[in-house]
Design an enzyme around this catalytic site. Structure first.
Site, PDB file in Angstrom:
ATOM      1  N   CYS A  55     -13.169   1.588  -6.224  1.00  0.00           N
ATOM      2  CA  CYS A  55     -13.519   0.167  -6.116  1.00  0.00           C
ATOM      3  C   CYS A  55     -14.949  -0.067  -6.569  1.00  0.00           C
ATOM      4  CB  CYS A  55     -13.322  -0.333  -4.687  1.00  0.00           C
ATOM      5  SG  CYS A  55     -11.593  -0.326  -4.168  1.00  0.00           S
ATOM      6  N   GLY A  56     -15.848   0.824  -6.215  1.00  0.00           N
ATOM      7  CA  GLY A  56     -17.233   0.692  -6.644  1.00  0.00           C
ATOM      8  C   GLY A  56     -17.353   0.728  -8.153  1.00  0.00           C
TER       9      GLY A  56
END
Length: 170
Positions: A55-56
């Site tokens: 997600c980052g």
């Protein structure tokens, strides 16, 4: 024995379908309502969780592409089931310049309405939706949860929408 991961109970929204409206927290004291964004394309990025490696990377890539998304006239919002407090800390730490919306309570309600909630894990799918200025889905993609889908599909859908709008103008 490997247990298969759950899939959404309702079908994922497809191109041509109206996007369900929603109001979600962007910060602990600010809400965003999808219908208030009408008039311009909106990119909705559902993602599983703040603070996870994939997600980052995904949100960082979207952040880097913001100028191009804006050039194409689009607004970007991202949604997960994390709280507005988590989103605020995460966006600050990652220097994200677009809203992270909290589908926290009732948990996953918006993700369910788009067909991208993983009930067994209690998170959103990694899913992308491009809406036109009228709130109609023009492109949708659900990526494997462990794979960063990148921005090429989003940019292609926005360019195609812009080209078709220009062709429709006399």
């Amino acid at each position: 024995m490997t247990v298969p991961l759950s899939r959404p109970a309702i079908p994922v929204l497809e191109a041509g379908m109206p996007a369900p409206d929603f109001t979600l927290q962007a910060t602990p004291d600010q809400n965003i309502t999808l219908s208030e964004l009408r008039g311009a394309p909106v990119v909705i990025a559902f993602y599983p969780a703040d603070w996870s490696p994939v997600c980052g990377d995904e949100l960082g890539l979207f952040n880097a592409a913001l100028a191009e998304l804006r050039r194409l006239g689009a607004q970007l919002i991202a949604i997960s089931v994390d709280s507005a407090w988590s989103h605020t800390a995460y966006a600050t730490q990652r220097k994200l310049h677009f809203p992270l919306l909290s589908d926290f309570e009732p948990k996953g309600e918006v993700a369910r309405s788009y067909g991208v909630y993983r009930a067994k894990e209690g998170v959103c799918e990694r899913a992308l939706f491009v809406l036109d200025g009228n709130g109609i889905v023009r492109w949708a993609y659900v990526s494997p949860i462990t794979v960063n889908p990148g921005v090429d599909g989003i940019l292609g859908a926005l360019e195609q929408m812009n080209n078709s709008t220009q062709q429709d103008t006399p």
